[in-house]
Design a protein around this motif. Structure first.
Motif, PDB file in Angstrom:
ATOM      1  N   GLU A 199      80.311  27.341  51.448  1.00  0.00           N
ATOM      2  CA  GLU A 199      81.440  27.322  52.371  1.00  0.00           C
ATOM      3  C   GLU A 199      81.323  26.062  53.215  1.00  0.00           C
ATOM      4  OE1 GLU A 199      82.336  29.646  56.478  1.00  0.00           O
ATOM      5  OE2 GLU A 199      81.898  30.931  54.752  1.00  0.00           O
ATOM      6  N   LEU A 209      75.107  32.388  50.920  1.00  0.00           N
ATOM      7  CA  LEU A 209      75.417  33.219  52.081  1.00  0.00           C
ATOM      8  C   LEU A 209      75.115  34.695  51.853  1.00  0.00           C
ATOM      9  CD1 LEU A 209      78.770  31.555  53.211  1.00  0.00           C
ATOM     10  CD2 LEU A 209      76.444  31.068  53.996  1.00  0.00           C
ATOM     11  N   ASP A 210      75.109  35.139  50.612  1.00  0.00           N
ATOM     12  CA  ASP A 210      74.859  36.550  50.315  1.00  0.00           C
ATOM     13  C   ASP A 210      73.373  36.871  50.131  1.00  0.00           C
ATOM     14  OD1 ASP A 210      77.565  37.095  50.375  1.00  0.00           O
ATOM     15  OD2 ASP A 210      77.832  36.725  48.229  1.00  0.00           O
ATOM     16  N   THR A 248      72.127  39.158  55.865  1.00  0.00           N
ATOM     17  CA  THR A 248      72.079  38.045  54.919  1.00  0.00           C
ATOM     18  C   THR A 248      71.909  36.707  55.623  1.00  0.00           C
ATOM     19  OG1 THR A 248      74.463  37.721  55.036  1.00  0.00           O
ATOM     20  CG2 THR A 248      73.638  39.291  53.367  1.00  0.00           C
ATOM     21  N   GLY A 275      74.115  34.506  55.487  1.00  0.00           N
ATOM     22  CA  GLY A 275      75.412  34.313  56.133  1.00  0.00           C
ATOM     23  C   GLY A 275      75.466  34.932  57.519  1.00  0.00           C
ATOM     24  N   ASP A 285      76.143  32.933  60.965  1.00  0.00           N
ATOM     25  CA  ASP A 285      77.192  33.376  61.884  1.00  0.00           C
ATOM     26  C   ASP A 285      76.629  33.603  63.284  1.00  0.00           C
ATOM     27  OD1 ASP A 285      79.036  33.298  59.855  1.00  0.00           O
ATOM     28  OD2 ASP A 285      79.050  35.478  59.510  1.00  0.00           O
ATOM     29  N   ASN A 309      71.245  27.116  58.104  1.00  0.00           N
ATOM     30  CA  ASN A 309      71.491  26.991  56.663  1.00  0.00           C
ATOM     31  C   ASN A 309      70.235  26.537  55.916  1.00  0.00           C
ATOM     32  OD1 ASN A 309      73.337  27.000  54.356  1.00  0.00           O
ATOM     33  ND2 ASN A 309      73.039  24.780  54.343  1.00  0.00           N
TER      34      ASN A 309
END
Length: 306
Positions: free
Chosen positions: A3, A17-18, A28, A30, A34, A108
């Motif tokens: 993304e 992300l998963d 996760t 992700g 977030d 990340n």
């Protein structure tokens, strides 16, 4: 699937992300990204302009971790760094996280827990934080809370130090003194060590300065070892690599009276309810910064060592 993330002129792709990082809850990578994107505005003032050590978990908290001080060559050029000389020669190129883009980029990179220096990059030898880490010998958080209150009486009320409190997100509490940058690490560490010995003398049955675990018994360890050049502390609002994804959380002192409070009370899910209902307790801590001069004089008056 990746993304695209864009923050002003900085953009990059976040990936995997998963991938599950916290298996018990199913959180996760992700979710971690977030979290750091949402917490950035609250967290950045505490990590800005400080060399940062990354603790990375590429496959989540139940797999291998590694500490990384040197910014890898593949990091984008817009990420700020600070080259610091090593004692053995050469330099380490530390990340300096001054913006949301960098914080999200580090997430990340599977950096679950950023650790930061107690000094800022423009005056590395002069800390603006002193930390006493309350490290319990067993999992009785009530004892940690009681110790924190006693420390506040001695160091806060008797010595006049401004004391700020934070759950570590692990087992204990950090008590933090904001300081004017007038004394180097050696001076600050000597003061912290003497203050810890003073506490140990006052509460010999419950507190210890013994670094070796086999010397502590059931006592709470007053760890002041972070007060040294190149040492780090967990950054406020960092996620810890523990089931539940707990978060190191600044507290008000009166919160110690809550029986439900633990070192892991706050996590990546409920921290935002807290921040939505009360002001960040550390928001104005730098305005309380002290030079240690008066506290050191008072400590010398009331604590005579052989």
């Amino acid at each position: 699937m990746g993304e695209e993330k864009k923050f002003g002129s900085h953009s990059f792709e976040v990936s995997n992300l998963d991938k599950v990082f916290f298996p018990k809850e199913g959180y996760t990578k992700g979710d971690l990204i977030d979290y750091y994107e949402k917490i950035a505005d609250t967290m950045l003032p505490y990590i800005k302009n400080r060399p940062l050590t990354m603790i990375r978990f590429p496959n989540g908290i139940e797999d291998k971790q590694f500490y990384q001080k040197d910014a890898p060559d593949y990091f984008p050029a817009w990420i700020k760094t600070k080259a610091i000389e090593k004692q053995e020669g050469g330099t380490t190129n530390y990340v300096v996280c001054n913006d949301k883009a960098t914080l999200v980029y580090l997430a990340n990179q599977a950096c679950i827990t950023p650790h930061i220096w107690l000094s800022r990059q423009d005056r590395l030898d002069f800390p603006d934080r002193m930390i006493i880490d309350l490290d319990p010998s067993h999992d009785d958080f009530g004892e940690v809370k009681d110790a924190a209150k006693k420390i506040r009486e001695l160091l806060g009320e008797e010595l006049g130090l401004p004391l700020y409190l934070m759950t570590t997100g692990s087992r204990g509490l950090h008590i933090v003194v904001p300081m004017k940058r007038t004394r180097d690490f050696d001076e600050v560490r000597k003061f912290a060590q003497k203050a810890a010995r003073f506490l140990e003398q006052e509460y010999p049955d419950t507190m210890t300065t013994a670094a070796r675990k086999n010397k502590r018994g059931d006592k709470l360890f007053l760890d002041v070892g972070r007060n040294a050049f190149g040492q780090t502390g967990v950054a406020p609002y960092s996620v810890r690599p523990i089931n539940g994804a707990p978060v190191a959380t600044p507290l008000d002192w009166d919160e110690l009276d809550r029986s439900s409070l633990s070192a892991q009370s706050y996590n990546i899910k409920n921290i935002f309810n807290r921040l939505g209902s009360k002001e960040d307790p550390w928001k104005d801590m730098d305005a309380s910064a002290v030079s240690l001069t008066a506290a050191r004089k008072e400590l010398n008056n009331i604590f005579k060592e052989n």
